[in-house]
Design a protein around this motif. Structure first.
Motif, PDB file in Angstrom:
ATOM      1  N   SER A  72       0.979  -1.392  -0.068  1.00 34.13           N
ATOM      2  CA  SER A  72       0.084   0.081  -0.064  1.00 34.13           C
ATOM      3  C   SER A  72       0.922   1.211   0.051  1.00 34.13           C
ATOM      4  O   SER A  72       0.510   2.265  -0.651  1.00 34.13           O
ATOM      5  CB  SER A  72      -1.041  -0.025   1.185  1.00 34.13           C
ATOM      6  N   ALA A  73       2.041   1.145   0.606  1.00 31.61           N
ATOM      7  CA  ALA A  73       2.835   2.316   0.442  1.00 31.61           C
ATOM      8  C   ALA A  73       3.150   2.718  -0.907  1.00 31.61           C
ATOM      9  O   ALA A  73       3.250   4.092  -1.372  1.00 31.61           O
ATOM     10  CB  ALA A  73       4.150   2.137   1.479  1.00 31.61           C
ATOM     11  N   ALA A  74       3.766   1.834  -1.574  1.00 31.47           N
ATOM     12  CA  ALA A  74       4.101   1.862  -3.096  1.00 31.47           C
ATOM     13  C   ALA A  74       2.723   2.106  -3.836  1.00 31.47           C
ATOM     14  O   ALA A  74       3.106   3.059  -4.561  1.00 31.47           O
ATOM     15  CB  ALA A  74       4.910   0.536  -3.515  1.00 31.47           C
ATOM     16  N   LEU A  79      -0.313   6.502  -7.002  1.00 33.79           N
ATOM     17  CA  LEU A  79      -1.449   7.227  -6.914  1.00 33.79           C
ATOM     18  C   LEU A  79      -1.075   8.773  -6.749  1.00 33.79           C
ATOM     19  O   LEU A  79      -1.765   9.573  -7.651  1.00 33.79           O
ATOM     20  CB  LEU A  79      -2.150   7.102  -5.780  1.00 33.79           C
ATOM     21  N   GLN A  80      -0.001   9.129  -6.178  1.00 31.77           N
ATOM     22  CA  GLN A  80       0.554  10.393  -6.142  1.00 31.77           C
ATOM     23  C   GLN A  80       1.181  10.970  -7.566  1.00 31.77           C
ATOM     24  O   GLN A  80       0.815  12.032  -7.866  1.00 31.77           O
ATOM     25  CB  GLN A  80       1.328  10.864  -5.189  1.00 31.77           C
ATOM     26  N   ALA A  81       1.905  10.157  -8.087  1.00 31.28           N
ATOM     27  CA  ALA A  81       2.533  10.247  -9.198  1.00 31.28           C
ATOM     28  C   ALA A  81       1.488  10.373 -10.212  1.00 31.28           C
ATOM     29  O   ALA A  81       1.582  11.334 -10.825  1.00 31.28           O
ATOM     30  CB  ALA A  81       3.311   9.072  -9.689  1.00 31.28           C
ATOM     31  N   ARG A  82       0.535   9.619 -10.334  1.00 31.68           N
ATOM     32  CA  ARG A  82      -0.641   9.856 -11.145  1.00 31.68           C
ATOM     33  C   ARG A  82      -1.309  11.092 -11.180  1.00 31.68           C
ATOM     34  O   ARG A  82      -1.554  11.879 -12.271  1.00 31.68           O
ATOM     35  CB  ARG A  82      -1.814   8.937 -10.880  1.00 31.68           C
ATOM     36  N   MET A  92      -0.321   8.917 -17.844  1.00 31.98           N
ATOM     37  CA  MET A  92       0.417   7.903 -17.124  1.00 31.98           C
ATOM     38  C   MET A  92      -0.187   6.339 -17.176  1.00 31.98           C
ATOM     39  O   MET A  92      -1.207   6.321 -17.012  1.00 31.98           O
ATOM     40  CB  MET A  92       0.641   8.132 -15.512  1.00 31.98           C
ATOM     41  N   VAL A  93       0.407   5.511 -17.665  1.00 31.60           N
ATOM     42  CA  VAL A  93      -0.032   4.295 -18.128  1.00 31.60           C
ATOM     43  C   VAL A  93       0.938   2.993 -17.152  1.00 31.60           C
ATOM     44  O   VAL A  93       2.317   3.371 -17.231  1.00 31.60           O
ATOM     45  CB  VAL A  93       0.205   4.082 -19.467  1.00 31.60           C
ATOM     46  N   ARG A 112      -9.690   1.379 -11.303  1.00 29.75           N
ATOM     47  CA  ARG A 112     -10.425   2.045 -12.082  1.00 29.75           C
ATOM     48  C   ARG A 112      -9.755   3.594 -12.333  1.00 29.75           C
ATOM     49  O   ARG A 112     -10.081   4.169 -13.104  1.00 29.75           O
ATOM     50  CB  ARG A 112     -11.836   2.421 -11.229  1.00 29.75           C
ATOM     51  N   LEU A 113      -8.984   3.993 -11.454  1.00 33.47           N
ATOM     52  CA  LEU A 113      -8.067   5.349 -11.466  1.00 33.47           C
ATOM     53  C   LEU A 113      -6.904   5.322 -12.551  1.00 33.47           C
ATOM     54  O   LEU A 113      -6.629   6.423 -13.149  1.00 33.47           O
ATOM     55  CB  LEU A 113      -7.590   5.782 -10.126  1.00 33.47           C
ATOM     56  N   PHE A 114      -6.225   4.112 -12.747  1.00 42.71           N
ATOM     57  CA  PHE A 114      -5.089   4.166 -13.423  1.00 42.71           C
ATOM     58  C   PHE A 114      -5.493   3.677 -15.154  1.00 42.71           C
ATOM     59  O   PHE A 114      -6.520   2.899 -15.261  1.00 42.71           O
ATOM     60  CB  PHE A 114      -4.175   3.156 -13.012  1.00 42.71           C
TER      61      PHE A 114
END
Length: 133
Positions: A72-74, A79-82, A92-93, A112-114
């Motif tokens: 979850s940390a990674a 998520l932050q990078a996205r 971002m893919v 669903r976010l990526f």
């Protein structure tokens, strides 16, 4: 569409997590993540993704083919990078994620976010007019 070039080593950050990168004729940055991305190595992933996002490419491809573990940390780093990439107009893919990272993404609903593709051949460049600077 032209083929993406072989990546050139850019980041060799730790025994636990290896990240290499490169760029091609398409305005893209490719990061290849290998090993375990977890609480202990998240800062390496965060640094590499931060540098890639700062280049403001049209597309940031994060190749997870050789990623053996993601916690979850990674995931929070991804998520932050996205979020940062999207704010700068970068698409971002995530590419080639194995069963464990895919399970984590599905379990948390973040799949669903990526934009997720099974392999590099499935990645298509973004439409240029959709890019904002």
């Amino acid at each position: 569409m032209s083929a993406l070039p072989e990546p050139r080593p850019q980041y060799d950050l730790a025994d636990e997590l290896q990240i290499t990168g490169g760029s091609g004729q398409v305005d893209a940055v490719i990061l290849h993540v290998a090993g375990a991305a977890d609480h202990d190595t998240r800062h390496l992933l965060q640094t590499a993704l931060g540098k890639a996002v700062a280049q403001a490419p049209a597309m940031l491809i994060v190749d997870l083919t050789a990623l053996t573990f993601c916690d979850s940390a990674a995931l929070n780093v991804l998520l932050q990078a996205r979020t940062d990439a999207e704010a700068g107009g970068t698409w971002m893919v995530l590419v080639g994620a194995g069963p464990q990272p895919l399970h984590l993404l599905a379990l948390t609903g973040t799949d669903r976010l990526f934009t997720i593709r099974p392999h590099m051949r499935a990645v298509r460049p973004p439409i240029p007019s959709a890019r904002r600077r």
